[in-house]
Design an enzyme around this catalytic site. Structure first.
Site, short mmCIF file in Angstrom:
data_model
loop_
_atom_site.label_atom_id
_atom_site.label_comp_id
_atom_site.label_asym_id
_atom_site.label_seq_id
_atom_site.Cartn_x
_atom_site.Cartn_y
_atom_site.Cartn_z
N PHE A 46 0.81 -1.22 0.00
CA PHE A 46 0.00 0.00 0.00
C PHE A 46 0.85 1.27 0.00
CE2 PHE A 46 0.96 0.04 4.49
CZ PHE A 46 0.76 1.34 4.92
N LYS A 47 2.08 1.18 0.47
CA LYS A 47 2.91 2.37 0.57
C LYS A 47 3.29 2.92 -0.80
CE LYS A 47 4.22 1.03 5.17
NZ LYS A 47 5.16 0.46 6.10
N ASP A 48 3.15 2.09 -1.84
CA ASP A 48 3.38 2.59 -3.20
C ASP A 48 2.42 3.73 -3.53
OD1 ASP A 48 5.34 0.67 -3.69
OD2 ASP A 48 3.94 -0.76 -4.54
#
Length: 456
Positions: free
Chosen positions: A83-85
């Protein structure tokens, strides 16, 4: 950093936004915090479009509606399957825009418990006006997470494999930032979720989840949706608290593993460390000092910076803090919480596979465990699951990573990993990293490497 004021949206705005794509929601939310004088709206839109251009799913994120009312919002369709993308790809674009404008070079310091490092590296790799230094906790990341960092061979990427846990690798980074002269000379900055830009983008997760799961927006007041957030450092749950402040009618649940400081804080006002970090299947959440709690306390204290500073200084000195009664009451009214053991994680992964042929990563399984623990989530027949709102508040579980990154956890659950070719290829690639051994002065090693890189 936090915004001085948080915009309040009315029902008409929420209804209008309900038709927007995820990408459009990010643009609308960012434009509320980034003025046109700072970044013209057309430029902002273009930066966000560029940020999401490498995502594999046409919608950027995707909601899977599974049996027993389990809704899973997949936030992991970016380059590193995490999700950090989403937030870091935008942050990387924003950074590049300002650095080109100011003709400036920066040094990025990142401590990672698993996914932050690889997402941060991908967001800035190959850029000439920034160098990134990433500390990973050797043995606490999965092999895939580590390879996603160590296989990036770029002149501006510097990876350190430290023999310590997630909290320990934060210490040398804090030390360098505390040296004001050094920080100023080398333009130090962070891409951990201490960076406001990441929190800002993550607000969109909650709006999108709400619009996907709310039964109808034709009612007044608008219906409530429960959003279950796997929680480590607390960036995603902080973004949810801000979304609430903006008027989004959501109920938030912080779902943690056995490192349960956030759960204890919400339930009992006990913000204190255990003796040590426990290694769990949900390794990216193996964190004892969730620094975004400071932001949540600030929000709930009515932006009382003096109180928040006093509380955090007390915690920093003693590693133990009992929240004031009034603040704890506000916290427990704002957030629910649950804690999942490794056994709970395995059972949730197994049930999801048995009922749906759907693989959950162990972090997503922490959220699914909460869903499966609720009476409404456990007893809804599949035939009626799409009408779950008739029986209960709709619920959405955020899925922070693809199961493909956590082969060992899948095997422990008796499940077979399904590996995409991009991940399989990592094992044959060249790697590069610098070891940080116990007993070394990690801050000094980092300092010397930053100085040497600047001279080059």
């Amino acid at each position: 950093f936090m915004p001085q004021c948080i915009p309040l949206l009315d029902g008409d705005t929420l209804r209008r936004w309900s038709c927007l794509s995820y990408q459009e929601l990010v643009k609308e939310i960012c434009s509320l915090f980034i003025t046109a004088e700072l970044v013209p709206r057309s430029v902002l839109d273009d930066l966000i479009d560029r940020a999401f251009s490498r995502f594999r799913h046409k919608d950027v994120v995707h909601l899977s509606r599974l049996k027993d009312g389990l809704n899973v919002l997949e936030l992991w369709h970016g380059v590193t399957y995490a999700f950090k993308d989403l937030s870091l790809s935008c942050t990387g674009q924003f950074l590049q825009y300002f650095l080109e404008k100011k003709q400036k070079h920066i040094t990025i310091l990142v401590g990672t418990s698993g996914d932050t490092g690889s997402s941060a590296i991908e967001s800035v790799r190959g850029q000439k006006n920034m160098d990134i230094f990433v500390l990973l906790p050797k043995g606490f990341c999965t092999q895939i997470q580590e390879l996603q960092m160590t296989t990036v061979i770029e002149d501006n990427v510097h990876v350190f494999a430290a023999h310590g846990n997630s909290d320990e690798i934060d210490e040398p980074i804090k030390e360098l930032f505390a040296d004001a002269d050094f920080a100023r000379k080398y333009n130090l900055m962070s891409l951990n979720s201490v960076n406001w830009s990441r929190i800002m983008v993550q607000i969109a997760h909650h709006f999108y989840a709400y619009f996907q799961c709310a039964p109808s927006l034709d009612t007044t007041p608008l219906p409530v949706v429960e959003i279950v957030v796997p929680t480590g450092g607390g960036g995603n749950i902080t973004a949810g608290c801000i979304a609430q402040k903006m008027g989004l009618p959501i109920r938030l649940v912080a779902a943690v593993n056995s490192n349960d400081i956030v759960h204890r804080t919400i339930q009992h006002g006990d913000f204190s460390l255990l003796e040590s970090v426990k290694a769990t299947l949900a390794s990216a959440m193996d964190i004892q000092e969730p620094y975004n709690v400071e932001r949540i306390l600030w929000l709930l204290s009515g932006s009382n910076s003096r109180l928040t500073k006093t509380l955090m200084e007390r915690f920093s000195a003693s590693k133990s803090l009992k929240l004031p009664e009034d603040l704890h009451r506000k916290l427990s009214e704002t957030l629910g919480s649950c804690s999942a053991s490794d056994e709970d994680i395995v059972r949730a992964m197994q049930r999801s596979w048995e009922e749906n042929r759907y693989l959950l990563c162990p972090h997503s399984a922490v959220a699914a465990h909460h869903h499966y623990s609720q009476p409404d989530g456990a007893c809804l027949h599949q035939k009626f699951s799409c009408f779950s709102f008739l029986f209960s508040t709709p619920r959405c579980c955020l899925a922070p990573a693809s199961a493909a990154k956590f082969q060992d956890a899948l095997l422990q659950a008796g499940l077979v990993p399904q590996l995409p070719p991009e991940i399989t290829a990592l094992t044959a690639m060249e790697t590069r990293s610098t070891p940080l051994e116990r007993g070394q002065d990690w801050a000094r090693v980092l300092r010397e490497q930053i100085e040497a890189t600047a001279q080059q």
